[in-house]
Design an enzyme around this catalytic site. Structure first.
Site, PDB file in Angstrom:
ATOM      1  N   GLU A   1       7.575   4.867 -10.993  1.00  0.00           N
ATOM      2  CA  GLU A   1       9.037   4.913 -10.802  1.00  0.00           C
ATOM      3  C   GLU A   1       9.768   5.052 -12.134  1.00  0.00           C
ATOM      4  O   GLU A   1      10.865   5.591 -12.181  1.00  0.00           O
ATOM      5  CB  GLU A   1       9.532   3.638 -10.096  1.00  0.00           C
ATOM      6  CG  GLU A   1       9.507   3.729  -8.586  1.00  0.00           C
ATOM      7  CD  GLU A   1      10.286   2.594  -7.887  1.00  0.00           C
ATOM      8  OE1 GLU A   1      10.692   1.622  -8.543  1.00  0.00           O
ATOM      9  OE2 GLU A   1      10.463   2.706  -6.666  1.00  0.00           O
TER      10      GLU A   1
ATOM     11  N   LYS B   1      14.697   8.391   2.175  1.00  0.00           N
ATOM     12  CA  LYS B   1      15.549   7.462   2.922  1.00  0.00           C
ATOM     13  C   LYS B   1      16.674   8.228   3.601  1.00  0.00           C
ATOM     14  O   LYS B   1      16.986   8.001   4.774  1.00  0.00           O
ATOM     15  CB  LYS B   1      16.149   6.406   1.982  1.00  0.00           C
ATOM     16  CG  LYS B   1      15.138   5.471   1.349  1.00  0.00           C
ATOM     17  CD  LYS B   1      15.820   4.443   0.451  1.00  0.00           C
ATOM     18  CE  LYS B   1      14.814   3.668  -0.371  1.00  0.00           C
ATOM     19  NZ  LYS B   1      15.410   2.811  -1.384  1.00  0.00           N
TER      20      LYS B   1
ATOM     21  N   HIS C   1     -18.741   5.246  -6.929  1.00  0.00           N
ATOM     22  CA  HIS C   1     -19.552   5.876  -5.888  1.00  0.00           C
ATOM     23  C   HIS C   1     -18.702   6.756  -4.972  1.00  0.00           C
ATOM     24  O   HIS C   1     -19.147   7.151  -3.895  1.00  0.00           O
ATOM     25  CB  HIS C   1     -20.293   4.797  -5.097  1.00  0.00           C
ATOM     26  CG  HIS C   1     -21.249   4.040  -5.970  1.00  0.00           C
ATOM     27  ND1 HIS C   1     -22.598   4.312  -6.010  1.00  0.00           N
ATOM     28  CD2 HIS C   1     -21.035   3.059  -6.883  1.00  0.00           C
ATOM     29  CE1 HIS C   1     -23.178   3.506  -6.888  1.00  0.00           C
ATOM     30  NE2 HIS C   1     -22.246   2.745  -7.435  1.00  0.00           N
TER      31      HIS C   1
END
Ligand SMILES: O=P(O)(O)OC[C@H]1O[C@](O)(CO)[C@@H](O)[C@@H]1O
Length: 447
Positions: free
Chosen positions: A289, A424, A310
């Site tokens: 951010e 949003k 792995h």
């Protein structure tokens, strides 16, 4: 007492020491801009001197509130998202027994999390688990309007009141939010909840040392004084007047920016203890951010080794050479397990008999470092003497300070996050939220 330490030796085959040192003046300018409040985002610098300004009285208030929750709740739900929950979760998971949730005997309330997703199954299963339980809620939202958190809190508040009665619910619900504005503040004031304030000048991702992190950590039974003491130590060690070569935040910021300039676009934070998983998540938000804007910024990624050796190990060893690693290494584990000898030795592991498991882990770490550097991946190394509150406090402040400097080196405002509004806005338009009529029409036309 030792400090956490940073070693950049294994980046120096890729970038030169001179190139890192050449950042000294820029880093100084960045640090001065932080300390003098003259840089971008200067209204969000409350975190800078936060550790050394936390009073004993404030810690005592947090601890006594935590004690009320500990005494009255078998489960405490921390409702929050991003910076409003990751710091607390990072510490609680790092310091808790990995199997605490499965153990019959508990040292304190079970800590669980909500408000960080909108999964109906998650919310169903959570509220189902809470049925009949004496639970409390810490509702954390700086803005007080974040949909994920508000939605979860609406359900949890009702369930807590229905199960425990309004009076007990009042004692077992705590709000951490803005001093004046936002729905969380309005509800808390109306219901008479105990509240703590998130200072205006501390952004969510820098808020772990405010009540946002401190209260849940204290409820979980961990030592917030030690956490703060560690952060204070790093506040000194990364201070404005500490010379460049001795200042870990300065060197980390300079090195990662030089690596970025040399084409290393992705930083992978690595741990060898899965308990640190949420410390990595906290770090990802802090750097993601803060730096990912204006079409630039290092992409922060994270892996848990040796597990991910792995899976992601192949990519890291031989994929596109645009990555560098920063390893968080714990010098001494808190527990001791020795590999036993086995007469039949069918698994061929007797060569390890008598060694501590950590010795095997450390050789996996060293072997990986050598392999990855050979494979073209620069490697920074952060050494943490032990996994405890004090050193996590150091680590938090070190990363925060380095992040502020690093953002300024990159030329962005490290303290805003305009990009997160885009989803949003669309979500509200799609849900026909009042006030979004124009956006609703526009987005519908695109579907
Ligand atoms: O505390 P709040 O206001 O609910 O915000 C939670 C998180 O959401 C963000 O604002 C992003 O949407 C983060 O920066 C923040 O940590």
């Amino acid at each position: 007492m030792k400090n956490i330490s940073l070693n950049i030796e294994k980046t120096l085959g890729f970038i030169s020491k001179d190139a890192v040192n050449a950042y000294e003046a820029q880093v100084k300018a960045g640090s001065e801009a932080l300390h003098n409040g003259t840089g971008k985002g200067n209204d969000f610098l409350g975190w800078l001197n936060l550790p050394s300004s936390i009073s004993k009285e404030h810690l005592a208030d947090l601890q006594s509130t935590a004690n009320v929750l500990r005494e009255n709740c078998e489960v405490v739900v921390v409702a929050g998202i991003g910076g409003s929950y990751l710091g607390a979760r990072a510490v609680i998971e790092a310091l808790s027994d990995s199997f605490a949730l499965l153990k019959e005997k508990k040292d304190g309330p079970v800590m669980i999390y909500a408000g960080h997703n909108i999964s109906e199954d998650y919310i169903y299963e959570l509220t189902d688990y809470l049925k009949g339980k004496k639970f409390g809620v810490i509702n954390i939202s700086k803005s007080g309007t974040t949909t994920e958190t508000a939605l979860a809190f609406r359900l949890l508040k009702k369930q807590c009141e229905d199960q425990r009665g309004k009076e007990t619910a009042k004692k077992c619900i705590v709000a951490i939010t803005d001093a004046k504005k936002g729905a969380a503040r309005v509800t808390a004031d109306k219901e008479g909840y105990k509240t703590f304030i998130i200072p205006d000048n501390v952004g969510g991702r820098f808020s772990v040392l405010t009540p946002v992190g401190l209260l849940p950590i204290a409820v979980a039974g961990f030592n917030i004084e030690q956490l703060v003491a560690g952060a204070v130590k790093m506040e000194e060690a990364c201070g404005l007047n500490v010379p460049f070569g001795e200042n870990p935040a300065a060197i980390y910021a300079a090195t990662r920016n030089e690596l970025y300039k040399s084409g290393k676009k992705i930083e992978i934070l690595v741990n060898y203890h899965p308990k640190l998983h949420y410390v990595m998540e906290w770090w990802k938000q802090l750097y993601g951010e803060s730096e990912g804007k204006e079409n630039k910024g290092i992409f922060p990624a994270a892996v848990d080794f040796s597990t991910d050796l792995h899976s992601m190990g192949q990519w890291i060893q031989e994929g596109e050479r645009t990555i560098f690693e920063t390893v968080i290494s714990i010098e001494t584990p808190n527990q001791k397990v020795v590999v036993p000898s086995d007469e039949a030795n069918l698994d061929g592991l007797n060569f390890l008999a008598g060694k501590r498991v950590d010795e095997v882990n450390k050789m996996a770490e060293l072997g990986t470092q050598i392999a990855h550097v050979d494979g073209g991946v620069p490697n920074m190394h952060i050494s943490m003497p032990q996994l405890n509150e004090y050193y996590i406090g150091q680590l938090f402040y070190f990363f925060e300070k380095a992040c502020g400097i690093s953002g300024y080196l990159l030329g962005v405002n490290p303290f805003d996050q305009p990009g997160v509004e885009a989803y949003k806005k669309n979500m509200f338009a799609l849900l026909n939220k009042p006030g979004y009529e124009e956006e609703s029409k526009a987005i519908q036309a695109r579907l």
